[in-house]
Design an enzyme around this catalytic site. Structure first.
Site, PDB file in Angstrom:
ATOM      1  CE  LYS A  13      44.960  13.714  67.166  1.00 20.01           C
ATOM      2  NZ  LYS A  13      43.964  14.754  66.879  1.00 20.01           N
ATOM      3  NE  ARG A  88      44.110  11.748  60.888  1.00 20.50           N
ATOM      4  CZ  ARG A  88      44.926  12.504  61.599  1.00 20.50           C
ATOM      5  NH1 ARG A  88      46.047  12.021  62.057  1.00 20.50           N
ATOM      6  NH2 ARG A  88      44.601  13.745  61.859  1.00 20.50           N
ATOM      7  NE  ARG A 122      46.434  23.606  65.350  1.00 18.75           N
ATOM      8  CZ  ARG A 122      46.223  22.331  65.078  1.00 18.75           C
ATOM      9  NH1 ARG A 122      46.516  21.424  65.980  1.00 18.75           N
ATOM     10  NH2 ARG A 122      45.701  21.977  63.939  1.00 18.75           N
ATOM     11  NE  ARG A 155      48.457  21.638  61.481  1.00 20.38           N
ATOM     12  CZ  ARG A 155      48.077  20.537  62.130  1.00 20.38           C
ATOM     13  NH1 ARG A 155      48.629  20.243  63.289  1.00 20.38           N
ATOM     14  NH2 ARG A 155      47.174  19.752  61.628  1.00 20.38           N
ATOM     15  NE  ARG A 166      42.841  18.922  60.009  1.00 16.36           N
ATOM     16  CZ  ARG A 166      43.460  19.751  60.843  1.00 16.36           C
ATOM     17  NH1 ARG A 166      43.439  21.063  60.619  1.00 16.36           N
ATOM     18  NH2 ARG A 166      44.114  19.289  61.871  1.00 16.36           N
TER      19      ARG A 166
HETATM   20  P1  AP5 Z   1      46.479  20.381  69.533  1.00 16.85           P
HETATM   21  O1  AP5 Z   1      47.177  19.762  70.707  1.00 16.85           O
HETATM   22  O2  AP5 Z   1      47.309  21.004  68.466  1.00 16.85           O
HETATM   23  O3  AP5 Z   1      45.444  19.329  68.912  1.00 16.85           O
HETATM   24  P2  AP5 Z   1      45.693  18.026  68.042  1.00 16.85           P
HETATM   25  O4  AP5 Z   1      44.663  17.047  68.513  1.00 16.85           O
HETATM   26  O5  AP5 Z   1      47.122  17.588  68.106  1.00 16.85           O
HETATM   27  O6  AP5 Z   1      45.301  18.600  66.623  1.00 16.85           O
HETATM   28  P3  AP5 Z   1      45.891  18.335  65.179  1.00 16.85           P
HETATM   29  O7  AP5 Z   1      45.215  19.335  64.287  1.00 16.85           O
HETATM   30  O8  AP5 Z   1      47.393  18.334  65.175  1.00 16.85           O
HETATM   31  O9  AP5 Z   1      45.365  16.940  64.898  1.00 16.85           O
HETATM   32  P4  AP5 Z   1      45.046  16.343  63.556  1.00 16.85           P
HETATM   33  O10 AP5 Z   1      44.805  14.985  64.038  1.00 16.85           O
HETATM   34  O11 AP5 Z   1      43.982  16.879  62.719  1.00 16.85           O
HETATM   35  O12 AP5 Z   1      46.317  16.757  62.682  1.00 16.85           O
HETATM   36  P5  AP5 Z   1      47.598  15.936  62.274  1.00 16.85           P
HETATM   37  O13 AP5 Z   1      48.731  16.893  62.338  1.00 16.85           O
HETATM   38  O14 AP5 Z   1      47.682  14.651  62.986  1.00 16.85           O
HETATM   39  O15 AP5 Z   1      45.411  21.436  70.099  1.00 16.85           O
HETATM   40  C1  AP5 Z   1      44.626  22.224  69.225  1.00 16.85           C
HETATM   41  C2  AP5 Z   1      44.525  23.660  69.760  1.00 16.85           C
HETATM   42  O16 AP5 Z   1      43.791  23.648  70.985  1.00 16.85           O
HETATM   43  C3  AP5 Z   1      45.873  24.292  70.103  1.00 16.85           C
HETATM   44  O17 AP5 Z   1      45.802  25.660  69.782  1.00 16.85           O
HETATM   45  C4  AP5 Z   1      46.027  24.078  71.620  1.00 16.85           C
HETATM   46  O18 AP5 Z   1      46.841  25.058  72.228  1.00 16.85           O
HETATM   47  C5  AP5 Z   1      44.581  24.184  72.061  1.00 16.85           C
HETATM   48  N1  AP5 Z   1      44.265  23.357  73.215  1.00 16.85           N
HETATM   49  C6  AP5 Z   1      44.739  22.112  73.505  1.00 16.85           C
HETATM   50  N2  AP5 Z   1      44.204  21.669  74.643  1.00 16.85           N
HETATM   51  C7  AP5 Z   1      43.337  22.627  75.069  1.00 16.85           C
HETATM   52  C8  AP5 Z   1      42.451  22.757  76.178  1.00 16.85           C
HETATM   53  N3  AP5 Z   1      42.335  21.788  77.102  1.00 16.85           N
HETATM   54  N4  AP5 Z   1      41.692  23.876  76.268  1.00 16.85           N
HETATM   55  C9  AP5 Z   1      41.792  24.866  75.366  1.00 16.85           C
HETATM   56  N5  AP5 Z   1      42.633  24.828  74.302  1.00 16.85           N
HETATM   57  C10 AP5 Z   1      43.389  23.713  74.150  1.00 16.85           C
HETATM   58  O19 AP5 Z   1      47.255  15.582  60.747  1.00 16.85           O
HETATM   59  C11 AP5 Z   1      47.211  16.569  59.722  1.00 16.85           C
HETATM   60  C12 AP5 Z   1      46.886  15.905  58.402  1.00 16.85           C
HETATM   61  O20 AP5 Z   1      47.892  14.910  58.072  1.00 16.85           O
HETATM   62  C13 AP5 Z   1      45.572  15.117  58.334  1.00 16.85           C
HETATM   63  O21 AP5 Z   1      44.463  15.949  58.053  1.00 16.85           O
HETATM   64  C14 AP5 Z   1      45.870  14.119  57.196  1.00 16.85           C
HETATM   65  O22 AP5 Z   1      45.744  14.734  55.935  1.00 16.85           O
HETATM   66  C15 AP5 Z   1      47.323  13.770  57.417  1.00 16.85           C
HETATM   67  N6  AP5 Z   1      47.536  12.588  58.258  1.00 16.85           N
HETATM   68  C16 AP5 Z   1      48.131  12.555  59.492  1.00 16.85           C
HETATM   69  N7  AP5 Z   1      48.143  11.315  59.987  1.00 16.85           N
HETATM   70  C17 AP5 Z   1      47.545  10.524  59.053  1.00 16.85           C
HETATM   71  C18 AP5 Z   1      47.217   9.126  59.004  1.00 16.85           C
HETATM   72  N8  AP5 Z   1      47.539   8.301  60.011  1.00 16.85           N
HETATM   73  N9  AP5 Z   1      46.588   8.660  57.900  1.00 16.85           N
HETATM   74  C19 AP5 Z   1      46.269   9.475  56.884  1.00 16.85           C
HETATM   75  N10 AP5 Z   1      46.529  10.809  56.866  1.00 16.85           N
HETATM   76  C20 AP5 Z   1      47.153  11.318  57.952  1.00 16.85           C
END
Ligand code: AP5
Length: 211
Positions: A13, A88, A122, A155, A166
């Site tokens: 994402k 979410r 990552r 991270r 997660r």
């Molecule tokens: P990346 O683009 O970083 O993936 P992402 O989907 O953004 O992953 P996140 O871990 O950031 O998502 P998340 O939803 O768990 O975390 P968030 O920060 O929102 O890609 C991942 C890896 O793959 C990278 O190394 C990239 O280079 C690689 N990659 C990408 N595309 C690729 C491809 N096509 N092929 C190969 N490799 C590829 O949330 C963190 C925490 O915050 C949550 O756990 C929760 O505790 C809290 N939180 C956040 N939002 C909320 C909410 N709305 N409600 C409640 N808690 C929340």
């Protein structure tokens, strides 16, 4: 355009949000980044959020809804925004309807097995939030952000045990959000496995953006 990006942790994402931001010229609101900034600052939100984020659990809905509602009121969101990581839960999606017109929700589909491998490699920039992968999407200079020159880091919640938690939370609490948007006729899905550029093209096609 107000666009929601859905997908498991590590589905790509954040990686794809950067391309959409550049094409639409609207800000990306990443709730994960907002929470990590609050945690780094040690403010009231950060102190509350840390206990959930570190364990791979969701931060309570009321905190997240207030955070996003306030952010969407900023001037830079007048022409639209890409929401990465919100909503979410179905409760968050229902609340969002009250203060924001959502045009589309795009889900990036990736299997759990691929997610676990991706998260292990990552690297993220603590400064500008750019995301890399040591093998699949490496920076030009190992360990250094291409965009701002900052040293890349890992991270805390990319610890393999936390990643499994997660994923569990995603399947239980976030996957139903897809059905919510499908029922509204706003859901579009793309397969998220393949080269980053190829996924970008699939997403732009699904959103009817110029390739
Ligand atoms: P990346 O683009 O970083 O993936 P992402 O989907 O953004 O992953 P996140 O871990 O950031 O998502 P998340 O939803 O768990 O975390 P968030 O920060 O929102 O890609 C991942 C890896 O793959 C990278 O190394 C990239 O280079 C690689 N990659 C990408 N595309 C690729 C491809 N096509 N092929 C190969 N490799 C590829 O949330 C963190 C925490 O915050 C949550 O756990 C929760 O505790 C809290 N939180 C956040 N939002 C909320 C909410 N709305 N409600 C409640 N808690 C929340």
């Amino acid at each position: 355009m107000k666009l929601i990006l859905l997908g498991a942790p590590g589905a790509g994402k954040g990686t794809q949000a950067a391309f959409i931001k550049a094409a639409l010229k609207v800000p990306v609101i990443s709730t994960g980044n907002l929470l990590r900034e609050a945690i780094a600052q040690g403010n009231a939100l950060g102190i509350q959020a840390k206990q959930y984020v570190d364990k791979g659990q969701l931060v309570p809905d009321d905190l997240m809804i207030d955070l996003v509602q306030e952010r969407l009121q900023s001037n830079d969101c007048a022409q639209g925004a890409v929401l990465d990581g919100f909503p979410r839960t179905v409760a968050q999606a229902q609340a969002l309807e009250d203060f924001c017109h959502v045009d589309a929700a795009l889900s990036i589909e990736v299997s759990d097995e691929t997610i676990v491998r991706r998260m292990a490699g990552r690297r993220t920039c603590p400064q500008c939030h750019a995301t890399y992968h040591v093998e699949d999407n490496p920076p030009k200079v190992p360990g250094i952000c291409d965009k701002c020159g900052e040293k890349l880091g890992v991270r805390h919640d990319d610890d393999p045990q936390v990643v499994l938690q997660r994923l569990k939370v995603y399947h239980q609490q976030t996957e139903p959000v897809k059905q919510y948007y499908a029922d509204l006729g706003k859901l579009r899905s793309v397969e998220g496995v393949g080269p980053v550029e190829e996924i970008r093209r699939r997403i732009f096609k699904a959103l009817e953006l110029p390739l």
